[in-house]
Each structure stands twice: as structure tokens, then as C-alpha cells.
Design a protein around this motif. Structure first.
Motif, PDB file in Angstrom:
ATOM      1  N   ASN A  54     -14.805 -13.041  45.080  1.00 53.29           N
ATOM      2  CA  ASN A  54     -13.855 -12.318  45.923  1.00 53.29           C
ATOM      3  C   ASN A  54     -14.217 -12.463  47.398  1.00 53.29           C
ATOM      4  OD1 ASN A  54     -12.921 -11.484  43.463  1.00 53.29           O
ATOM      5  ND2 ASN A  54     -12.847  -9.316  43.979  1.00 53.29           N
ATOM      6  N   HIS A  55     -13.175 -12.619  48.233  1.00 53.54           N
ATOM      7  CA  HIS A  55     -13.383 -12.684  49.671  1.00 53.54           C
ATOM      8  C   HIS A  55     -12.058 -12.396  50.383  1.00 53.54           C
ATOM      9  CE1 HIS A  55     -12.172 -16.729  48.389  1.00 53.54           C
ATOM     10  NE2 HIS A  55     -11.607 -16.862  49.588  1.00 53.54           N
ATOM     11  N   ALA A  56     -12.150 -11.996  51.640  1.00 52.33           N
ATOM     12  CA  ALA A  56     -10.987 -11.754  52.485  1.00 52.33           C
ATOM     13  C   ALA A  56     -11.338 -12.184  53.897  1.00 52.33           C
ATOM     14  CB  ALA A  56     -10.602 -10.267  52.454  1.00 52.33           C
ATOM     15  N   CYS A  57     -10.311 -12.493  54.707  1.00 53.86           N
ATOM     16  CA  CYS A  57     -10.598 -12.880  56.093  1.00 53.86           C
ATOM     17  C   CYS A  57      -9.410 -12.571  56.995  1.00 53.86           C
ATOM     18  CB  CYS A  57     -10.990 -14.353  56.191  1.00 53.86           C
ATOM     19  SG  CYS A  57      -9.679 -15.497  55.772  1.00 53.86           S
ATOM     20  N   GLU A  58      -9.707 -12.382  58.273  1.00 50.31           N
ATOM     21  CA  GLU A  58      -8.667 -12.116  59.258  1.00 50.31           C
ATOM     22  C   GLU A  58      -9.124 -12.597  60.626  1.00 50.31           C
ATOM     23  OE1 GLU A  58      -8.500  -7.784  60.562  1.00 50.31           O
ATOM     24  OE2 GLU A  58      -9.486  -7.614  58.588  1.00 50.31           O
ATOM     25  N   GLN A  59      -8.155 -12.834  61.493  1.00 50.78           N
ATOM     26  CA  GLN A  59      -8.432 -13.363  62.817  1.00 50.78           C
ATOM     27  C   GLN A  59      -9.115 -12.329  63.698  1.00 50.78           C
ATOM     28  OE1 GLN A  59      -5.049 -15.145  64.685  1.00 50.78           O
ATOM     29  NE2 GLN A  59      -5.966 -15.172  66.724  1.00 50.78           N
ATOM     30  N   VAL A  87     -14.904 -12.424  57.945  1.00 48.89           N
ATOM     31  CA  VAL A  87     -14.877 -12.690  56.509  1.00 48.89           C
ATOM     32  C   VAL A  87     -15.611 -11.571  55.794  1.00 48.89           C
ATOM     33  CG1 VAL A  87     -15.689 -14.221  54.676  1.00 48.89           C
ATOM     34  CG2 VAL A  87     -14.711 -15.186  56.756  1.00 48.89           C
ATOM     35  N   THR A  88     -14.992 -11.049  54.751  1.00 46.96           N
ATOM     36  CA  THR A  88     -15.625 -10.046  53.901  1.00 46.96           C
ATOM     37  C   THR A  88     -15.931 -10.672  52.553  1.00 46.96           C
ATOM     38  OG1 THR A  88     -14.364  -8.292  54.985  1.00 46.96           O
ATOM     39  CG2 THR A  88     -15.416  -7.757  52.886  1.00 46.96           C
ATOM     40  N   CYS A  89     -17.202 -10.641  52.160  1.00 47.74           N
ATOM     41  CA  CYS A  89     -17.626 -11.270  50.906  1.00 47.74           C
ATOM     42  C   CYS A  89     -18.919 -10.603  50.432  1.00 47.74           C
ATOM     43  CB  CYS A  89     -17.828 -12.770  51.114  1.00 47.74           C
ATOM     44  SG  CYS A  89     -18.204 -13.708  49.621  1.00 47.74           S
ATOM     45  N   ARG A  90     -19.014 -10.331  49.149  1.00 49.36           N
ATOM     46  CA  ARG A  90     -20.207  -9.724  48.550  1.00 49.36           C
ATOM     47  C   ARG A  90     -20.575  -8.387  49.194  1.00 49.36           C
ATOM     48  NH1 ARG A  90     -24.071 -15.138  47.877  1.00 49.36           N
ATOM     49  NH2 ARG A  90     -22.327 -16.579  47.556  1.00 49.36           N
ATOM     50  N   GLY A  91     -19.542  -7.656  49.609  1.00 46.33           N
ATOM     51  CA  GLY A  91     -19.776  -6.336  50.178  1.00 46.33           C
ATOM     52  C   GLY A  91     -20.251  -6.352  51.616  1.00 46.33           C
ATOM     53  N   GLU A  92     -20.243  -7.515  52.262  1.00 43.44           N
ATOM     54  CA  GLU A  92     -20.683  -7.627  53.657  1.00 43.44           C
ATOM     55  C   GLU A  92     -19.578  -8.225  54.513  1.00 43.44           C
ATOM     56  OE1 GLU A  92     -24.756  -8.987  54.588  1.00 43.44           O
ATOM     57  OE2 GLU A  92     -24.908  -9.438  52.442  1.00 43.44           O
ATOM     58  N   GLU A  93     -19.654  -7.994  55.821  1.00 43.85           N
ATOM     59  CA  GLU A  93     -18.732  -8.597  56.769  1.00 43.85           C
ATOM     60  C   GLU A  93     -19.479  -9.618  57.621  1.00 43.85           C
ATOM     61  OE1 GLU A  93     -16.763  -5.655  59.089  1.00 43.85           O
ATOM     62  OE2 GLU A  93     -15.450  -5.010  57.435  1.00 43.85           O
ATOM     63  N   PHE A 127      -5.756 -13.102  55.224  1.00 44.44           N
ATOM     64  CA  PHE A 127      -5.795 -13.274  53.778  1.00 44.44           C
ATOM     65  C   PHE A 127      -6.435 -12.039  53.147  1.00 44.44           C
ATOM     66  CE2 PHE A 127      -5.685 -17.621  55.397  1.00 44.44           C
ATOM     67  CZ  PHE A 127      -4.691 -18.176  54.610  1.00 44.44           C
ATOM     68  N   PRO A 128      -5.730 -11.353  52.242  1.00 41.99           N
ATOM     69  CA  PRO A 128      -6.297 -10.176  51.578  1.00 41.99           C
ATOM     70  C   PRO A 128      -7.376 -10.571  50.582  1.00 41.99           C
ATOM     71  CG  PRO A 128      -4.209 -10.755  50.576  1.00 41.99           C
ATOM     72  CD  PRO A 128      -4.389 -11.685  51.745  1.00 41.99           C
ATOM     73  N   ASN A 129      -8.017  -9.596  49.998  1.00 41.53           N
ATOM     74  CA  ASN A 129      -9.073  -9.851  49.020  1.00 41.53           C
ATOM     75  C   ASN A 129      -8.524 -10.677  47.847  1.00 41.53           C
ATOM     76  OD1 ASN A 129     -11.694  -9.608  48.009  1.00 41.53           O
ATOM     77  ND2 ASN A 129     -11.164  -7.816  46.791  1.00 41.53           N
ATOM     78  N   HIS A 130      -9.174 -11.786  47.558  1.00 33.04           N
ATOM     79  CA  HIS A 130      -8.707 -12.687  46.503  1.00 33.04           C
ATOM     80  C   HIS A 130      -9.864 -13.579  46.075  1.00 33.04           C
ATOM     81  CE1 HIS A 130      -8.577 -15.195  50.088  1.00 33.04           C
ATOM     82  NE2 HIS A 130      -8.452 -16.267  49.325  1.00 33.04           N
ATOM     83  N   PHE A 131      -9.622 -14.450  45.078  1.00 38.65           N
ATOM     84  CA  PHE A 131     -10.629 -15.433  44.687  1.00 38.65           C
ATOM     85  C   PHE A 131      -9.934 -16.714  44.251  1.00 38.65           C
ATOM     86  CE2 PHE A 131      -9.800 -13.045  40.752  1.00 38.65           C
ATOM     87  CZ  PHE A 131      -9.509 -14.085  39.863  1.00 38.65           C
ATOM     88  N   HIS A 132     -10.721 -17.786  44.096  1.00 38.25           N
ATOM     89  CA  HIS A 132     -10.196 -19.087  43.680  1.00 38.25           C
ATOM     90  C   HIS A 132     -10.864 -19.516  42.372  1.00 38.25           C
ATOM     91  CE1 HIS A 132      -8.398 -19.518  47.650  1.00 38.25           C
ATOM     92  NE2 HIS A 132      -9.572 -19.250  48.184  1.00 38.25           N
ATOM     93  N   ASP A 133     -10.144 -20.318  41.605  1.00 42.19           N
ATOM     94  CA  ASP A 133     -10.717 -20.892  40.379  1.00 42.19           C
ATOM     95  C   ASP A 133     -11.444 -22.198  40.683  1.00 42.19           C
ATOM     96  OD1 ASP A 133     -10.146 -18.962  38.520  1.00 42.19           O
ATOM     97  OD2 ASP A 133      -8.177 -19.770  38.028  1.00 42.19           O
ATOM     98  N   HIS A 134     -12.110 -22.250  41.807  1.00 38.27           N
ATOM     99  CA  HIS A 134     -12.908 -23.417  42.196  1.00 38.27           C
ATOM    100  C   HIS A 134     -13.906 -22.980  43.266  1.00 38.27           C
ATOM    101  CE1 HIS A 134      -9.082 -23.595  44.663  1.00 38.27           C
ATOM    102  NE2 HIS A 134     -10.002 -23.425  45.594  1.00 38.27           N
TER     103      HIS A 134
END
Length: 277
Positions: free
Chosen positions: A69-74, A47-53, A27-34
């Protein structure tokens, strides 16, 4: 492993629950409305979030705030199995206000909580939503989960919450005793006590040393025992005391007493058979 994705919407709790099993998608960098709160069952993801992995592993709890914003990969060969609940922003505000007394939007401080003991309660809430379990028990578990998550991992100011007096709590007990065979709801009990769902759960438990739902089921199971002793069939005893189905009744009865309803009833039937005419 075949990939499975499932999603459920619970009207009573006004939340979504979704699960990924065998997930390999990046999942590329994105965000949710919840808000997103999830637990990892198996597999490892970066997981990449708040500038950290972060490397998330089984037993970890995951938080994404509203529009964060967050992104993740296997990572590795093992696909991800995970369960999440989604809570809309206004719904989260309502929950936070009930629990903390403050009208505002909480912010979860850390994206990942390692080996979080709250993950088991989240799994239980997810299971109840997925299986369409009884509303009262499901609501109680959900509010207990959110109280723990908000109090331990979120930031917001607190002020006084509604506190029911002893007389009102006794009225709740009386109502449960009179209406145990009916579809008792948490909303009904809150109306009697004049407080929010969370306040009722918290202060009832403090007062009775048992949650409202556990109190209801205890009343039901003790009445069912009397019916069984009188010779009533287990299925009829379950229906007469408000249990949703006989399987739930049997499992709960065995968990409390170590015997199935039929095994318990045979004790009294044998006694009756041995009584001289």
C-alpha cells in the motif's frame, strides 16, 4: 507544463516502463500487483508507505513491493517528472533466482533511497526500452541494474549460483569473434556457456575485464576500422560489422577514438593519394 504520460512494454525483458511528466494528480492509498522501481527527475511529492511519510525529491529512488500500500500527492508548485519500471511478481522471482541462486520473492527494505547513484542506470534502461534499443545491450544494462538493486536494497537468502568455467567463457569469445556481424543475443551466449544471463555477465566481466556487450562492440569497431582503412564507405562498414544503424556506429566510433568514421578514413585516403605512382 503540459501533462504527458507514456508507457512501453518490453517483450524481451518482460517489464513495463512508464513515465509521468508534468504530473499533478493525487493518488489515494492503493497497491499494485507488481513491483515498482522508479527515479524522480524533478518536482517534490509526499509519499505515504509502511505507516511513514516521505518527501521524495530529484535523484531519489523509489521502491514499492508487490501489493504494498502507498499514496502520494504533490508538494509545492512544481509538477512531478518521473520514470518507473514495473516488474511482475513471477518475473521478479526469476530475476532474483538468476542473480542470487534462490527461488523466492525479494522484499525491498526501504521505500526511498535518497540521492541514489543507481538512478542513472535506471534512466538508461528506461531510455533503451522507450527507444526500442538493441536487445543485447538493453538486457545487459537491465541485469546489471537489478544485481545492484537486489544486492544492496533487498532481503533474501543467498546460495550458490552457476559459474561458467574458463573454457566455456573462451567459447563465448570465439563465438562473438566468428559471428560479430550477425544479431548476437545474450540468450545465444548463455546457451554456449551453459549458465544464466546474470552469471554470464558477471563472470565474463570478471574474466575479460569488460562486459559481453562491450566485448562484442569492440570486436565490431576494430573490424570496421580495417574496412575504413581499405576505403569502404562508413555506412557499408557499419552494416558489414553488425551495427544497428550508421548513427549508432558513428557515435560509438567517436566516443572511442575521438574522430568520426569519415574523419578517421580520410587519414588513410590522404596517405593513399600521396603514394607515388
Amino acid at each position: 507544463m503540459k501533462e504527458i504520460r507514456e508507457i512501453f512494454y518490453d517483450k524481451q525483458l518482460n517489464i513495463e516502463a512508464y513515465g509521468f511528466y508534468g504530473l499533478k494528480q493525487k493518488f489515494p492509498n492503493h497497491f499494485h500487483d507488481h513491483y515498482v522501481i522508479g527515479c524522480i527527475e524533478s518536482g517534490i511529492r509526499k509519499v505515504t508507505c509502511r505507516g511513514e511519510e516521505f518527501l521524495i525529491e530529484p535523484g531519489d529512488l523509489l521502491f514499492f513491493n508487490y501489493r504494498e500500500n502507498h499514496a502520494c500527492e504533490q508538494v509545492g508548485d512544481y509538477p512531478l517528472n518521473c520514470r518507473f519500471i514495473n516488474i511482475k511478481r513471477e518475473r521478479m522471482r526469476e530475476i532474483a533466482e538468476e542473480i542470487t541462486g534462490k527461488s523466492g520473492y525479494p522484499e525491498f527494505v526501504r521505500p526511498v533511497i535518497r540521492q541514489c547513484p543507481k538512478a542513472e542506470l535506471l534512466r538508461e534502461v528506461y531510455r533503451m526500452v522507450a527507444e526500442g534499443k538493441e536487445e543485447f545491450e538493453k538486457e545487459e544494462h537491465f541485469y546489471l541494474l537489478m544485481e545492484q538493486l537486489l544486492s544492496e536494497y533487498a532481503v533474501f537468502e543467498k546460495r550458490g549460483v552457476q559459474v561458467p568455467d574458463t573454457e566455456k567463457l573462451n567459447d563465448v569469445c570465439d563465438y562473438i569473434k566468428e559471428h560479430y556481424s550477425e544479431n548476437v543475443s545474450l540468450e545465444q551466449l548463455c546457451g554456449i556457456a551453459g549458465v544464466s544471463r546474470y552469471s554470464l555477465i558477471r563472470y565474463f566481466t570478471k574474466y575479460k575485464k569488460i562486459t559481453p556487450y562491450q566485448y562484442l562492440e569492440s570486436i565490431r569497431i576494430n573490424q570496421a576500422k580495417l574496412y575504413l582503412e581499405e576505403g569502404m564507405e562508413p555506412a557499408e562498414a557499419a552494416a558489414m560489422t553488425g551495427f544497428s544503424d550508421q548513427s549508432h556506429f558513428t557515435n560509438f566510433f567517436k566516443r572511442l577514438f575521438g574522430l568520426t568514421p569519415a574523419q578517421y578514413q580520410r587519414i588513410f585516403i590522404q596517405k593513399i593519394d600521396k603514394t607515388p605512382l
